[in-house]
Write a protein that holds these residues in place. Structure first.
Motif, PDB file in Angstrom:
ATOM      1  N   ASP A   1     -19.879 -59.396  22.008  1.00  0.00           N
ATOM      2  CA  ASP A   1     -19.011 -59.379  23.183  1.00  0.00           C
ATOM      3  C   ASP A   1     -19.331 -58.191  24.081  1.00  0.00           C
ATOM      4  OD1 ASP A   1     -17.603 -61.669  22.394  1.00  0.00           O
ATOM      5  OD2 ASP A   1     -16.263 -60.496  21.118  1.00  0.00           O
TER       6      ASP A   1
ATOM      7  N   VAL B   1      -9.663 -57.418  35.437  1.00  0.00           N
ATOM      8  CA  VAL B   1      -9.832 -58.646  34.652  1.00  0.00           C
ATOM      9  C   VAL B   1     -11.145 -58.608  33.883  1.00  0.00           C
ATOM     10  CG1 VAL B   1     -10.218 -61.132  34.859  1.00  0.00           C
ATOM     11  CG2 VAL B   1      -8.334 -60.067  36.076  1.00  0.00           C
TER      12      VAL B   1
ATOM     13  N   ASN C   1     -20.624 -58.459  28.133  1.00  0.00           N
ATOM     14  CA  ASN C   1     -19.687 -57.983  29.152  1.00  0.00           C
ATOM     15  C   ASN C   1     -20.452 -57.395  30.343  1.00  0.00           C
ATOM     16  OD1 ASN C   1     -17.726 -56.273  30.607  1.00  0.00           O
ATOM     17  ND2 ASN C   1     -16.373 -56.776  28.911  1.00  0.00           N
TER      18      ASN C   1
ATOM     19  N   TRP D   1      -2.282 -61.338  33.274  1.00  0.00           N
ATOM     20  CA  TRP D   1      -2.681 -60.232  34.158  1.00  0.00           C
ATOM     21  C   TRP D   1      -1.600 -59.905  35.185  1.00  0.00           C
ATOM     22  CZ3 TRP D   1      -3.090 -60.919  39.437  1.00  0.00           C
ATOM     23  CH2 TRP D   1      -3.132 -62.240  39.904  1.00  0.00           C
TER      24      TRP D   1
ATOM     25  N   SER E   1     -13.065 -68.160  27.472  1.00  0.00           N
ATOM     26  CA  SER E   1     -13.478 -67.318  26.344  1.00  0.00           C
ATOM     27  C   SER E   1     -12.269 -66.622  25.742  1.00  0.00           C
ATOM     28  CB  SER E   1     -14.505 -66.273  26.795  1.00  0.00           C
ATOM     29  OG  SER E   1     -13.918 -65.367  27.704  1.00  0.00           O
TER      30      SER E   1
ATOM     31  N   ASP F   1      -9.932 -65.308  28.782  1.00  0.00           N
ATOM     32  CA  ASP F   1     -10.322 -65.652  30.149  1.00  0.00           C
ATOM     33  C   ASP F   1     -10.119 -67.151  30.342  1.00  0.00           C
ATOM     34  OD1 ASP F   1     -11.034 -63.151  31.091  1.00  0.00           O
ATOM     35  OD2 ASP F   1     -13.079 -63.304  30.329  1.00  0.00           O
TER      36      ASP F   1
ATOM     37  N   GLU G   1      -8.258 -61.027  23.771  1.00  0.00           N
ATOM     38  CA  GLU G   1      -8.373 -61.093  25.228  1.00  0.00           C
ATOM     39  C   GLU G   1      -8.844 -62.488  25.621  1.00  0.00           C
ATOM     40  OE1 GLU G   1     -10.540 -57.882  27.559  1.00  0.00           O
ATOM     41  OE2 GLU G   1     -11.948 -59.570  27.653  1.00  0.00           O
TER      42      GLU G   1
ATOM     43  N   GLY H   1      -9.346 -59.175  30.816  1.00  0.00           N
ATOM     44  CA  GLY H   1      -9.189 -60.617  30.807  1.00  0.00           C
ATOM     45  C   GLY H   1      -7.993 -61.062  31.624  1.00  0.00           C
ATOM     46  N   HIS H   2      -7.778 -62.383  31.629  1.00  0.00           N
ATOM     47  CA  HIS H   2      -6.649 -62.950  32.357  1.00  0.00           C
ATOM     48  C   HIS H   2      -5.352 -62.843  31.567  1.00  0.00           C
ATOM     49  CE1 HIS H   2      -9.855 -65.634  34.463  1.00  0.00           C
ATOM     50  NE2 HIS H   2      -9.810 -64.421  34.971  1.00  0.00           N
TER      51      HIS H   2
ATOM     52  N   THR I   1     -11.666 -63.198  23.089  1.00  0.00           N
ATOM     53  CA  THR I   1     -12.381 -62.080  22.484  1.00  0.00           C
ATOM     54  C   THR I   1     -11.423 -61.206  21.687  1.00  0.00           C
ATOM     55  OG1 THR I   1     -13.851 -62.045  24.417  1.00  0.00           O
ATOM     56  CG2 THR I   1     -13.889 -60.125  22.960  1.00  0.00           C
TER      57      THR I   1
END
Length: 416
Positions: A123, A61, A127, A256, A94, A229, A227, A65-66, A96
């Motif tokens: 970004d 993740v 990270n 995910w 977020s 979250d 992406e 990401g989610h 991205t």
């Protein structure tokens, strides 16, 4: 279960071997060791399984990401509009923009398949998964237009690349000639090397600024995906339902769970199976407790009969033998917890020692995904393991306790 002073004294006496009772003591000791091993195995295995899932989830993740909004054909032309709408969605932390494309990389004559990822420089700087795992070089050298990249540690090892070296990326989307399409080959300086801890990522990832990736892949101003979250990864589907409806026909939203469904489903099944299989060790241990108590009751029939004639109640006799069985189980459980936590504390050293002795690689990152053996202990699971050990011991101790309490002193002492 409150015992009187006399009951405690008798229970303590019966826990220690008497004349002609050493075999019973040996069986009881084996029961204690079996409970210890069962509890230790459950604590260690469940903690490792939890750690494996949590570590895998955090790192996957942290990079993916989610959820992602993936453009059809690898291009998302109107990504600014989707990005703005996504960031305004309640529950989104977020969003991205990204570019991801499998290519070939060459370094000093060696060639490997890689996954090129383009990200906006801000970004990249934000990270934590990448920036906290730099093993060589300097991420500050990764600047837009500098023709610099960061690569995974396993890829660097395979290619023999070092910070400051030149790596060539080969894209099949090149210029057309009368003889066909000539692949596009662009050289980049290796600015940094990172080690995330997931084998597949460390072996393939090449990270570069967004503008450089767009130029390499000739995407103009387009990106490949966004992406996302969220505040709650377990309810990502409900949070992103408005986005999924808004991008229908233009892009596909994948969370995910769908991206890694086979892996996490397999981990869940394996976790349940391992728990029940290892619980059989505790079941065998409590059977040993049962057999040792039955032998103890038979050996102490005369003592029980005398205690009954002296006025001890059936409940008192039951409490004595329940205490003996539960004490054996409790001591085994405590020893198992201590040994389990010690093994978890030094798990990496234990794995290294076993590998040295056997010559076999027990933790192959190419198979296990993660480079080190993880562990995360869940207090509620530990309480469940303790309850399983003590509860099953209590149930199996009831029969010999009832048998002892049911001893008829007249029958036993008739010929004394």
């Amino acid at each position: 279960m409150i015992l009187s002073r006399s009951e405690r004294m008798i229970a303590k006496r019966y826990l220690l071997p008497g004349k002609g009772e050493r075999f019973i003591f040996v069986v009881a000791s084996i029961s204690l060791v079996a409970v210890m091993l069962g509890v230790m195995a459950l604590v260690v295995v469940m903690s490792v399984m939890n750690g494996f899932r949590a570590d895998l989830f955090d790192k996957i993740v942290g990079l993916n990401g989610h959820a992602v909004v993936q453009g059809y054909g690898g291009r998302l032309p109107d990504w600014e509009e989707i990005l703005e709408q996504t960031r305004e969605t309640p529950g989104v932390v977020s969003a991205t923009p990204l570019i991801e494309q499998p290519l070939m990389a060459s370094y000093d004559g060696r060639v490997e398949g890689v996954l090129v990822r383009g990200m906006q420089i801000e970004d990249i700087r934000a990270n934590e998964t990448i920036n906290s795992n730099i093993v060589a070089g300097d991420m500050s050298r990764l600047q837009p237009g500098s023709n610099s990249v960061a690569i995974g540690s396993r890829l660097a090892t395979t290619l023999g690349a070092v910070p400051g070296g030149e790596i060539a990326l080969i894209s099949p989307q090149g210029r057309s000639t009368p003889f066909g399409t000539v692949p596009r080959i662009v050289s980049y300086t290796v600015a940094a090397i990172f080690e995330i801890g997931i084998y597949d990522f460390d072996k393939a990832f090449v990270l570069m600024p967004m503008g450089d990736a767009q130029m390499l892949l000739m995407l103009d101003d387009d990106v490949g995906m966004i992406e996302i979250d969220t505040t709650d990864p377990e309810n990502v589907g409900e949070i992103l339902a408005p986005i999924e409806a808004a991008v229908a026909g233009r892009a596909e939203l994948t969370d995910w769970r769908r991206m890694n469904s086979q892996l996490f489903d397999a981990l869940a099944v394996e976790r349940v199976v391992m728990f029940w299989v290892l619980s059989l060790i505790i079941l065998v241990a409590v059977f040993n407790i049962l057999s040792s108590l039955i032998m103890l009751v038979r050996a102490k029939r005369r003592d029980i009969a005398i205690m009954r004639t002296m006025g001890m109640t059936r409940r008192g006799i039951m409490r004595i033998f329940l205490t003996i069985g539960m004490t054996t189980s409790a001591l085994g459980t405590i020893a198992g917890l201590i040994l389990g936590f010690v093994l978890l504390r030094f798990r990496q050293q234990v794995v290294g020692f076993v590998q040295t002795v056997t010559g076999a690689e027990l933790w192959d990152p190419s198979i296990r995904f993660i480079t080190e053996l993880p562990a995360r202990t869940d207090p509620f699971e530990v309480l469940g393991i303790v309850a399983l050990a003590l509860g099953s011991a209590f149930i199996f101790t009831l029969y010999p306790a009832f048998k002892a309490a049911g001893t008829d002193p007249v029958e036993v002492l008739r010929y004394e």
